[in-house]
Design an enzyme around this catalytic site. Sequence first.
Site, mmCIF file in Angstrom:
data_model
loop_
_atom_site.group_PDB
_atom_site.id
_atom_site.type_symbol
_atom_site.label_atom_id
_atom_site.label_comp_id
_atom_site.label_asym_id
_atom_site.label_seq_id
_atom_site.Cartn_x
_atom_site.Cartn_y
_atom_site.Cartn_z
ATOM 1 N N ASP A 99 18.576 18.457 -7.723
ATOM 2 C CA ASP A 99 17.915 19.555 -8.413
ATOM 3 C C ASP A 99 16.476 19.149 -8.781
ATOM 4 O O ASP A 99 16.149 17.958 -8.846
ATOM 5 C CB ASP A 99 18.702 19.932 -9.673
ATOM 6 C CG ASP A 99 20.068 20.490 -9.310
ATOM 7 O OD1 ASP A 99 20.209 21.027 -8.201
ATOM 8 O OD2 ASP A 99 20.987 20.364 -10.138
HETATM 9 N N1 URA Z 1 24.736 17.342 -9.336
HETATM 10 C C1 URA Z 1 23.922 18.193 -9.977
HETATM 11 O O1 URA Z 1 24.369 18.977 -10.802
HETATM 12 N N2 URA Z 1 22.613 18.172 -9.672
HETATM 13 C C2 URA Z 1 22.080 17.302 -8.768
HETATM 14 O O2 URA Z 1 20.876 17.314 -8.542
HETATM 15 C C3 URA Z 1 22.945 16.426 -8.122
HETATM 16 C C4 URA Z 1 24.277 16.464 -8.410
#
Ligand code: URA
Length: 246
Positions: free
Chosen positions: A105
């Site tokens: 993310d």
């Molecule tokens: N899980 C998440 O919620 N976000 C990420 O970026 C990676 C794994």
Amino acid sequence: MTGNVRINRFLAEAGVASRRKADILVAAGRVRINGDRAATGDKVDPARDEVRVDDEPVARIAEKVWFLLNKPAGYLSAVTDDRGRHTVVELLPPTPGLFPVGRLDREVEGVLLLTTDGDTAHRLTHPSFGITKVYRVLVAGNFPDTVIRALKSGVDIAGHLCRIIDAVAVASDQTTTTLELTLAEGRKHEVKELIKAVDRLLLRLERISFAGLTAQGLKPGEYRPLTKAEIGSIKKLTAQEPKDTK
Ligand code: URA
């Protein structure tokens, strides 16, 4: 035919078809190697052999490129963004066909691979290959063993039973706990969803390992090419056909 790359993998890496569909093309007699009809399991030398599908030559495979980026916060795991936001490829040398393997993310930091090898990237991110990822998470409050056990047995997230492989509490103080969670699933927002499912508040998330590779020695925003040995170990991890392709 002197090479060491199976014809189905060669065709998949050249973007002709998935390995399974390539097998079907071979079985149907539509693939020729140096003029001879290919058989399932034949191997080619990508630099030398001439491969044709339905009489059309398949371009020889260029050397694939692999980088490990310590992704900084504020960058999208994408090649381009129609809203003009920064993307991770801006942090790497300009390389045609380079894209991130899966996603972190935007605000999440840590290990992100980028490659031009679509077939292997697909395998690395497909849940059925069970590639392990380790996340360091900071959560508000405590995180007792009962919660860890619940996450190991599996929690329901949008109809899927999602589970962690392992969790180790590495630090805690009066108000927070730091844990290292090992997962092998690869679903969108998986850590956020898991923490939410056990009624905890996630304060910070970072990926410290992907397929056994870490960002050791790299500051956020820094990258390095993978070594030949690392690429070899990734290929090994993704060599088997998945048992289940849900
Ligand atoms: N899980 C998440 O919620 N976000 C990420 O970026 C990676 C794994």
